[in-house]
Design an enzyme around this catalytic site. Sequence first.
Site, PDB file in Angstrom:
ATOM      1  N   TYR A 109       0.853  -1.198   0.000  1.00 46.33           N
ATOM      2  CA  TYR A 109       0.000   0.000   0.000  1.00 46.33           C
ATOM      3  C   TYR A 109       0.885   1.242   0.000  1.00 46.33           C
ATOM      4  CZ  TYR A 109      -3.176   3.684   1.471  1.00 46.33           C
ATOM      5  OH  TYR A 109      -3.886   4.846   1.537  1.00 46.33           O
ATOM      6  N   GLU A 197      -3.363   7.561  -4.310  1.00 50.69           N
ATOM      7  CA  GLU A 197      -3.331   6.282  -3.616  1.00 50.69           C
ATOM      8  C   GLU A 197      -3.070   5.151  -4.598  1.00 50.69           C
ATOM      9  OE1 GLU A 197      -6.026   4.490  -0.145  1.00 50.69           O
ATOM     10  OE2 GLU A 197      -7.019   4.331  -2.095  1.00 50.69           O
TER      11      GLU A 197
END
Length: 395
Positions: A109, A197
């Site tokens: 992530y 993101e």
Amino acid sequence: MKIHEYQAKAILARYGVTTPRGEVAFSKEEARAAAQRLRTPVVVVKSQIHAGGRGKAGGVKLAHSPDEAADIASAMLGMNLVTVQTGPSGRIVKRVLIEEGLDIKRELYLSILVDRSAGKVLFMASTAGGMEIEEVAKENPEAILREFIQPASGLQPYQARKLTFGFGLSGEAAQQAAPFFQALHKAFVDTDASMLEINPCVVTGDGRLVALDAKMTFDDNGLFRHKELRELRDLDEEDPLEVEASKYGLNYIKLDGNVACMVNGAGLAMATMDIIKYAGGSPANFLDVGGGASAEQVKNAFRILIGDSSVKAVFINIFGGITRVDEVAKGVLIALEQIETNIPSVSRIEGTAVEEGRKISTLKFPSSSAWKAPTSKWAKKFCAIPDSTSPSPTA
């Protein structure tokens, strides 16, 4: 402003960020043709909506041939996709991304955002890729690495190394990591983004670091510098009332309640919503008409508020500094003259030109017979309306 995944990946690719090969498709035949051009044994069909959680909701599927990709795309296009981020109403899928399948060895992530309390850009990284970062932060906060970037100096080599070590990367992936992070940071800064993101960011079997997914949100205040980004806006993905409000320079966000709020100033708007909740009601929106609002803006704001079918009452709470109270009163009256509605409206207005505003309301406000008094317990308490009297529309 949000954009679609395929648009975000196109931007990142221009900055040298490695992304999977893929094409957007708007029909079954376009999906088949895109899959044929990729020439890979596995392709991924990904619904394109402005919300996360698509995979769990059936919006991301694998196909092993162009015909299968076409069939999956045909089933996705036009479907109402309900995810954890869309709410129960869901979103209609109008385009899909046909993308090459990759040999994924690890999922990570990575995100970049603006930390307003620190006044800096923040890199967030975690080895828990593919998961919802909110859950990771709640259950295992130490698994998230945070690295603040000084605005004047940008991402430094030692910081890129910290992120690399935090991911536990080695070999080819470790060598690619620093340029990968630098490219992401440059894309973020150059486009005036407020959030970027990559979830997941993957390490492939051949050691490549690839942005498998991408979400980008841009600061509306910086869009005047980016004509090419403004053209990426998809109005179908936005609430129609929010789109309408943006045409008049109004800050409007739809919520789930039934009491519409018109306020000037973000702080007062938040306090007003809190008071409504405290009194037992539920705000239907956040609407900030801003400083110096004109009668025309107020009129359109009122029209947008009552255009929400869930609204049962309107509360106007204005403290005029730059905003003139008489302009607000004019705007509300113009709206009521042009729009037929039985929705009760209660105003609390103070500040600059308040006496002029009260005179306008007293002289020209529609008769009380055209105004339905609020009857719920919370409304009487909130508006300070005695049970035994007929309320004035300017309570």
